[in-house]
Design an enzyme around this catalytic site. Structure first.
Site, short mmCIF file in Angstrom:
data_model
loop_
_atom_site.label_atom_id
_atom_site.label_comp_id
_atom_site.label_asym_id
_atom_site.label_seq_id
_atom_site.Cartn_x
_atom_site.Cartn_y
_atom_site.Cartn_z
N SER A 207 0.80 -1.24 0.00
CA SER A 207 0.00 0.00 0.00
C SER A 207 0.83 1.28 0.00
CB SER A 207 -0.97 0.00 1.18
OG SER A 207 -1.89 -1.05 1.02
N THR B 49 -5.09 -3.38 8.20
CA THR B 49 -4.90 -4.77 7.77
C THR B 49 -4.79 -5.69 8.97
OG1 THR B 49 -3.70 -6.18 6.23
CG2 THR B 49 -2.38 -4.53 7.37
N LYS C 286 -8.58 -5.52 11.65
CA LYS C 286 -9.79 -5.13 10.91
C LYS C 286 -11.07 -5.19 11.76
CE LYS C 286 -8.19 -6.23 6.27
NZ LYS C 286 -8.55 -6.77 4.95
N ASN D 209 -11.53 -1.88 6.74
CA ASN D 209 -10.18 -1.82 6.16
C ASN D 209 -9.78 -0.40 5.80
OD1 ASN D 209 -11.67 -1.38 3.79
ND2 ASN D 209 -10.07 -2.32 2.54
N ASP E 107 -12.96 -3.95 0.88
CA ASP E 107 -12.44 -5.23 0.39
C ASP E 107 -13.43 -5.91 -0.56
OD1 ASP E 107 -9.91 -5.27 1.63
OD2 ASP E 107 -10.76 -6.00 3.50
N GLY F 207 -14.10 -17.61 5.75
CA GLY F 207 -13.38 -16.79 6.72
C GLY F 207 -13.68 -15.31 6.51
N GLY F 208 -12.81 -14.46 7.03
CA GLY F 208 -13.02 -13.02 6.97
C GLY F 208 -13.11 -12.49 5.55
N ASN G 21 -17.16 -24.81 2.04
CA ASN G 21 -16.08 -24.68 3.03
C ASN G 21 -15.80 -26.04 3.64
OD1 ASN G 21 -14.28 -22.84 4.26
ND2 ASN G 21 -15.39 -23.03 6.19
N LYS H 92 -19.33 -22.99 9.52
CA LYS H 92 -18.86 -21.61 9.34
C LYS H 92 -19.55 -20.96 8.14
CE LYS H 92 -14.17 -20.79 10.56
NZ LYS H 92 -12.78 -21.20 10.32
N ILE I 228 -8.41 -14.79 -4.92
CA ILE I 228 -8.02 -13.48 -4.35
C ILE I 228 -6.55 -13.45 -3.95
CG2 ILE I 228 -10.39 -13.03 -3.62
CD1 ILE I 228 -9.39 -13.34 -0.71
P1 ATR Z 1 -9.23 -14.88 5.91
O1 ATR Z 1 -9.52 -13.76 6.86
O2 ATR Z 1 -8.02 -14.67 5.04
O3 ATR Z 1 -10.43 -15.29 5.12
P2 ATR Z 1 -9.62 -16.99 7.82
O4 ATR Z 1 -10.73 -16.20 8.42
O5 ATR Z 1 -8.65 -17.65 8.72
O6 ATR Z 1 -8.77 -16.12 6.82
O7 ATR Z 1 -10.29 -18.10 6.83
C1 ATR Z 1 -9.53 -19.05 6.20
C2 ATR Z 1 -10.38 -19.85 5.21
O8 ATR Z 1 -9.49 -20.78 4.57
C3 ATR Z 1 -11.47 -20.69 5.86
O9 ATR Z 1 -12.53 -20.85 4.95
C4 ATR Z 1 -10.74 -22.01 6.09
O10 ATR Z 1 -11.58 -23.16 6.19
P3 ATR Z 1 -12.19 -23.60 7.63
O11 ATR Z 1 -13.29 -22.61 7.90
O12 ATR Z 1 -12.68 -24.96 7.41
O13 ATR Z 1 -11.07 -23.49 8.61
C5 ATR Z 1 -9.94 -22.12 4.82
N1 ATR Z 1 -8.78 -23.01 4.98
C6 ATR Z 1 -7.57 -22.69 5.50
N2 ATR Z 1 -6.76 -23.77 5.47
C7 ATR Z 1 -7.47 -24.78 4.90
C8 ATR Z 1 -7.17 -26.15 4.55
N3 ATR Z 1 -5.96 -26.68 4.77
N4 ATR Z 1 -8.15 -26.87 3.96
C9 ATR Z 1 -9.36 -26.35 3.70
N5 ATR Z 1 -9.70 -25.07 4.01
C10 ATR Z 1 -8.77 -24.29 4.59
#
Ligand code: ATR
Length: 279
Positions: A17, A62, A66, A87, A102, A128-129, A150, A155, A218
């Site tokens: 950035s 970041t 956040k 963000n 984002d 995730g986020g 997922n 989740k 992404i």
């Molecule tokens: P971010 O903020 O970057 O989205 P996060 O909130 O930690 O990071 O989310 C990570 C995402 O990657 C989640 O969807 C996670 O799946 P789970 O909800 O099942 O944990 C997914 N992820 C990370 N490592 C993974 C793996 N080895 N296999 C499958 N999904 C994975």
């Protein structure tokens, strides 16, 4: 007087950035500078108070701040409130207002590739986020058919149940997503799987992908992830994380200055910075 902007994170040293925004300030002859602030979670409240006291004009926020920064701001935009993450901070006459660019950055980046979303079937991989920001923003923009896959399906259920904007969503596990992949026009990969140094991993097999589909990841390091490479082999189009990153920054710049900046230039600046890294 020169205006001051910055990014706060922990870690923050490798953020693209500062170079991106300083290049724009120079391009548009704006007397401002943008710096990286390394702020530890325990110091966040003091840091925000300090930013307010010195009259900082705006911030990028970041990881890991956040969510936690929200309680220290004066006002939160409704979409950022729904997403539960900020963000972007804008100093509006002494009040610090939080936004989230984002998801909207993702949407702007993908619009070039998908001119009309009417009746498009979308699959989001991850819950995730990052997925939350994109999911809520796409739903707010009126996109109707957005499924979520997922590893941990509760989740994804949580996102579907908490999204305040109308849409139809099915929750899938990763195996079901692989089986049903032919249904989708746009696949959005939001997990960290495939990111450097884990470059030989992919969250799902794209064996059943439609050749007319678009796979967008992404991730921008590497510039081409394994899922993108395999999607190309199936004849599909792909997009990496550079457009989303550039557009989220462009939307921040617009909030701070009123100018929507030269997006092609921003993408080149990002690519140049990434060029020095191992992709
Ligand atoms: P971010 O903020 O970057 O989205 P996060 O909130 O930690 O990071 O989310 C990570 C995402 O990657 C989640 O969807 C996670 O799946 P789970 O909800 O099942 O944990 C997914 N992820 C990370 N490592 C993974 C793996 N080895 N296999 C499958 N999904 C994975």
């Amino acid at each position: 007087m020169k205006k001051l902007y910055g990014v706060i994170g922990d870690p923050v040293a490798h953020s693209m950035s500062p170079v991106m925004h300083n290049d724009l300030f120079e391009l548009y002859s704006i007397d401002a500078t943008y710096v990286a602030f390394h702020v530890k979670p325990d110091d966040l409240e003091d840091a925000v108070k300090g930013f307010k006291a010195i009259g900082l004009s705006g911030l990028s926020v970041t990881v890991p701040h956040k969510q936690s920064i929200m309680s220290f701001l004066d006002e939160i935009d409704p979409l950022a409130q729904a997403i539960g993450a900020v963000n972007t901070v804008v100093n509006e006459n002494g009040r610090l207002v939080g936004y989230n660019t984002d998801g909207s950055g993702y949407l702007e980046g993908i619009k070039k590739e998908v001119p009309s979303f009417a009746d498009k079937e979308i699959l989001l991989i991850g819950a995730g986020g990052a997925a939350r920001g994109i999911y809520f923003t796409l739903a707010q923009a009126g996109l109707k058919n957005i499924d979520i896959a997922n590893r941990t399906t509760p989740k994804a259920d949580y996102l579907v149940e908490n999204c305040p904007y109308p849409r139809n969503s099915q929750v899938l596990n990763l195996e079901e997503a692989e089986e049903q992949l032919a249904k989708y026009d746009l696949i959005v990969q939001t997990t960290s799987i495939g990111m450097h140094p884990d470059v030989e991993s992919s969250p799902i097999s794209v064996e059943n992908l439609r050749p007319t589909a678009l796979v967008s990841d992404i991730i921008y390091s590497p510039l081409e992830t394994k899922i993108m490479r395999e999607a190309k082999r199936k004849g599909a189009r792909t997009q990496n994380g550079i457009p989303m990153f550039a557009y989220q920054g462009a939307l921040q710049f617009e909030k701070w200055t009123g100018i929507f900046p030269d997006i092609e230039r921003m993408q080149s600046v990002c690519l140049k910075q990434l060029g020095g890294k191992k992709c």
